[in-house]
Design a protein around this motif. Structure first.
Motif, mmCIF file in Angstrom:
data_model
loop_
_atom_site.group_PDB
_atom_site.id
_atom_site.type_symbol
_atom_site.label_atom_id
_atom_site.label_comp_id
_atom_site.label_asym_id
_atom_site.label_seq_id
_atom_site.Cartn_x
_atom_site.Cartn_y
_atom_site.Cartn_z
ATOM 1 N N VAL A 230 0.823 -1.218 0.000
ATOM 2 C CA VAL A 230 0.000 0.000 0.000
ATOM 3 C C VAL A 230 0.853 1.262 0.000
ATOM 4 O O VAL A 230 0.528 2.248 -0.672
ATOM 5 C CB VAL A 230 -0.960 -0.001 1.214
ATOM 6 N N THR A 231 1.947 1.250 0.763
ATOM 7 C CA THR A 231 2.750 2.468 0.902
ATOM 8 C C THR A 231 3.914 2.555 -0.088
ATOM 9 O O THR A 231 4.476 3.618 -0.294
ATOM 10 C CB THR A 231 3.327 2.582 2.329
ATOM 11 N N PHE A 232 4.275 1.406 -0.674
ATOM 12 C CA PHE A 232 5.400 1.419 -1.616
ATOM 13 C C PHE A 232 5.048 0.849 -2.989
ATOM 14 O O PHE A 232 5.096 1.552 -4.002
ATOM 15 C CB PHE A 232 6.599 0.651 -1.036
ATOM 16 N N PHE A 233 4.681 -0.424 -3.043
ATOM 17 C CA PHE A 233 4.601 -1.123 -4.323
ATOM 18 C C PHE A 233 3.546 -0.549 -5.272
ATOM 19 O O PHE A 233 3.839 -0.246 -6.432
ATOM 20 C CB PHE A 233 4.345 -2.609 -4.086
ATOM 21 N N LEU A 234 2.314 -0.391 -4.797
ATOM 22 C CA LEU A 234 1.247 0.110 -5.681
ATOM 23 C C LEU A 234 1.491 1.559 -6.105
ATOM 24 O O LEU A 234 1.395 1.874 -7.298
ATOM 25 C CB LEU A 234 -0.117 -0.059 -5.015
ATOM 26 N N PRO A 235 1.828 2.484 -5.160
ATOM 27 C CA PRO A 235 2.141 3.858 -5.612
ATOM 28 C C PRO A 235 3.314 3.895 -6.585
ATOM 29 O O PRO A 235 3.291 4.640 -7.560
ATOM 30 C CB PRO A 235 2.501 4.580 -4.301
ATOM 31 N N PHE A 236 4.336 3.072 -6.326
ATOM 32 C CA PHE A 236 5.518 3.023 -7.187
ATOM 33 C C PHE A 236 5.168 2.456 -8.561
ATOM 34 O O PHE A 236 5.612 2.972 -9.589
ATOM 35 C CB PHE A 236 6.586 2.162 -6.507
ATOM 36 N N ALA A 237 4.335 1.429 -8.585
ATOM 37 C CA ALA A 237 3.904 0.823 -9.852
ATOM 38 C C ALA A 237 3.147 1.837 -10.705
ATOM 39 O O ALA A 237 3.330 1.902 -11.919
ATOM 40 C CB ALA A 237 3.031 -0.398 -9.584
ATOM 41 N N PHE A 238 2.293 2.634 -10.069
ATOM 42 C CA PHE A 238 1.521 3.644 -10.805
ATOM 43 C C PHE A 238 2.446 4.730 -11.362
ATOM 44 O O PHE A 238 2.220 5.257 -12.455
ATOM 45 C CB PHE A 238 0.449 4.265 -9.906
ATOM 46 N N MET A 239 3.500 5.073 -10.608
ATOM 47 C CA MET A 239 4.490 6.040 -11.120
ATOM 48 C C MET A 239 5.175 5.491 -12.369
ATOM 49 O O MET A 239 5.316 6.197 -13.374
ATOM 50 C CB MET A 239 5.554 6.321 -10.048
ATOM 51 N N LEU A 240 5.601 4.227 -12.292
ATOM 52 C CA LEU A 240 6.275 3.612 -13.440
ATOM 53 C C LEU A 240 5.341 3.524 -14.646
ATOM 54 O O LEU A 240 5.790 3.624 -15.790
ATOM 55 C CB LEU A 240 6.780 2.216 -13.077
ATOM 56 N N SER A 241 4.064 3.320 -14.386
ATOM 57 C CA SER A 241 3.078 3.277 -15.473
ATOM 58 C C SER A 241 3.040 4.608 -16.219
ATOM 59 O O SER A 241 3.008 4.647 -17.450
ATOM 60 C CB SER A 241 1.686 2.963 -14.920
ATOM 61 N N GLU A 242 3.035 5.712 -15.460
ATOM 62 C CA GLU A 242 3.011 7.041 -16.084
ATOM 63 C C GLU A 242 4.320 7.326 -16.824
ATOM 64 O O GLU A 242 4.315 7.847 -17.939
ATOM 65 C CB GLU A 242 2.747 8.118 -15.016
ATOM 66 N N PHE A 243 5.444 6.991 -16.179
ATOM 67 C CA PHE A 243 6.747 7.151 -16.831
ATOM 68 C C PHE A 243 6.785 6.374 -18.153
ATOM 69 O O PHE A 243 7.162 6.899 -19.198
ATOM 70 C CB PHE A 243 7.861 6.604 -15.924
ATOM 71 N N LEU B 84 11.604 10.400 -6.345
ATOM 72 C CA LEU B 84 11.856 11.848 -6.307
ATOM 73 C C LEU B 84 11.863 12.446 -7.714
ATOM 74 O O LEU B 84 11.436 13.591 -7.914
ATOM 75 C CB LEU B 84 13.186 12.127 -5.594
ATOM 76 N N ALA B 85 12.326 11.677 -8.700
ATOM 77 C CA ALA B 85 12.308 12.149 -10.089
ATOM 78 C C ALA B 85 10.877 12.336 -10.586
ATOM 79 O O ALA B 85 10.620 13.152 -11.481
ATOM 80 C CB ALA B 85 13.040 11.164 -10.992
ATOM 81 N N PHE B 86 9.947 11.600 -10.001
ATOM 82 C CA PHE B 86 8.544 11.709 -10.407
ATOM 83 C C PHE B 86 7.983 13.105 -10.113
ATOM 84 O O PHE B 86 7.094 13.584 -10.828
ATOM 85 C CB PHE B 86 7.710 10.642 -9.679
ATOM 86 N N LEU B 87 8.532 13.773 -9.083
ATOM 87 C CA LEU B 87 8.120 15.154 -8.784
ATOM 88 C C LEU B 87 8.427 16.057 -9.977
ATOM 89 O O LEU B 87 7.578 16.849 -10.411
ATOM 90 C CB LEU B 87 8.851 15.667 -7.540
#
Length: 483
Positions: free
Chosen positions: A32-45, A400-403
């Protein structure tokens, strides 16, 4: 490829071994705090940079700057060097279980060498073989990862169906009693202090590691702006749920005290605990079917053999992806002038010279660690500690690069999950904080227990490779008058 690279069946059993039912909460928290938010970031990237060949380097270079991207990518790549050392020597444990039904790697001897040194020798041969086959092209890699993914899926089916069958035969009686305390306290004496419990969080994060590897294959994906985010999202949800269900099912046939203190007379390490547990599953199935003790032991042996063969195939599939994709992102994404000219040479679409240099580095580390005089248990502890910390620190760079990625309006974003400013900032903070928090506890815990050497190994990788990358890129800037 995502499922093969990320989902590790042994992570389920390692978690149960270290924390029992208590590991479920930490795995869910990590999801909840790492994997799913991180996966969604990679999806946008991935959707935004669908034509980029440099993977995560290109993402960070466009979002922040090239030097930041190079340091983050180089550290990330270095973590996979450590992963190859770890798995290159550890992959023989599942093969041993597949052939003999038990782990014989600690007692085997080649040319008068001890078990750890013999594992190192096999690891060196393995790296040479994988590099040779991978150098023949991506088609060879895709075929092996397909077999590996199928093997991972099938062993999970065996775990869940086997656990449910034993539960049914035992009339719903769980082998490990279900109590409120069981979900908050570890039965393992080594994981009862607050610091050691927090340090377990890095195991949970490591269990979700590898998602970013497929970033280097976005440019190979058909209709990438739609297919890549969909693949990442579906995989992330299935993997998170799969881990939680798998750990719970372990309790259906595994009484913690019996399985890990009495069932196995051999020394249990993080490298072989999965095979001890699955051997116990077969044994418990035999008892649940009212078969003789001898027959139950035989069933356990065969389940362990099947487990060994499946994990060997799964790890082989992951190895073929990881020996190529991180290197591809590092070499194709970064400026060519940073590397020797020969690194850009390609055969069968592969950076052939760079792959063999990579093989030489991995072999050198395997030789150094294997012939360092450590016992088998300590050997695996050090390798796992080095891999966990080295592999997770670069996740903070990406988060941090996602910012910067979200702030730059000139970057076309065909797929967005984080549509509000506060939403993506919370996600970035969550991922960065969880990874940083977990690594701090993982690093200091061994030292507080008197094992300063493991603490040094844990922190040595990220610092060394981070500084090396910084000086390499600074040298490139100076040489080419780049400010």
């Amino acid at each position: 490829m995502i499922f093969t690279s990320v989902f590790g069946f042994t992570n389920i059993i390692r978690a149960y071994y270290l924390m029992g039912y208590g590991s479920i909460i930490w795995y869910i928290l990590a999801a909840v705090t790492f994997f799913l938010p991180f996966a969604f970031m990679l999806s946008e990237f991935g959707a935004a940079f669908k034509d980029s060949k440099g993977g995560i380097y290109s993402w960070m270079a466009e979002s922040v700057n090239p030097k930041y991207a190079f340091v983050g990518t180089f550290m990330w790549y270095a973590s996979y060097i450590v992963w190859m050392v770890n798995v290159g020597t550890g992959i023989w444990i599942p093969l041993s279980n597949g052939i003999f039904g038990v782990d014989k790697t600690q007692t085997m001897s080649f040319f008068g060498l001890n078990g750890v040194q013999s594992l190192g020798l096999l690891g060196i041969a393995w790296i040479l073989l994988i590099t040779f086959v991978s150098s023949k092209g991506l088609d060879k890699i895709k075929k092996v990862t397909s077999i590996g993914g199928t093997a991972v899926a099938l062993i999970n089916v065996v775990l869940i169906l086997g656990g449910l069958l034993i539960l049914g035969l035992n009339k719903g009686q769980m082998a490990e009693p279900l109590t409120a305390a069981a979900f908050t306290h570890s039965p393992n004496a080594d994981y009862t202090s607050l610091i050691s419990v927090f340090s377990f969080l890095v195991f949970a994060i490591f269990a979700y590691g590898g998602l970013e590897v497929v970033g280097g294959l976005v440019d190979e994906t058909e209709n990438a702006e739609v297919t890549f985010p969909k693949g990442v999202t579906i995989s992330a949800i299935i993997i998170a749920v799969g881990y939680a269900v798998g750990i719970f099912i372990m309790g259906a046939f595994t009484n913690w005290t019996f399985a890990f203190t009495q069932f196995s007379k051999a020394d249990i390490t993080l490298g072989n605990v999965a095979y001890v547990a699955m051997n116990n599953m077969g044994y418990q199935l035999g008892l649940a079917l009212n078969l003789s003790d001898a027959t139950a032991v035989t069933i356990g042996m065969w389940v362990s053999r099947y487990m060994g063969l499946s994990m060997f195939l799964a790890l082989t599939g992951a190895f073929f992806t990881l020996i190529f994709s991180p290197l591809k992102q590092l070499i194709e994404g970064t400026p060519k002038e940073v590397w020797p000219k020969s690194f850009s040479k390609r055969e069968n679409g592969m950076p052939i010279v760079a792959m063999w240099v990579q093989a030489a580095i991995v072999i050198g580390i395997i030789f150094l660690v294997s012939f360092g005089g450590e016992g088998a248990t300590e050997f695996f502890k050090i390798l796992v500690a080095m891999t966990n910390v080295s592999m997770t620190v670069p996740y903070m760079f990406l988060a941090l690069a996602f910012l910067g990625f979200k702030k730059k309006e000139n970057i076309h974003k065909p797929f967005e999950i984080y549509k509000s400013k506060s939403f993506y900032k919370i996600a970035v903070f969550s991922v960065t904080f969880v990874v940083g928090f977990a690594n701090v506890f993982t690093i200091i815990n061994p030292a507080m227990n008197g094992n300063l050497k493991e603490t040094i190994f844990s922190i040595m990788g990220p610092i060394f490779f981070g500084l090396l990358a910084y000086f390499m890129y600074s040298r490139y800037e100076k040489k080419n008058n780049i400010k």
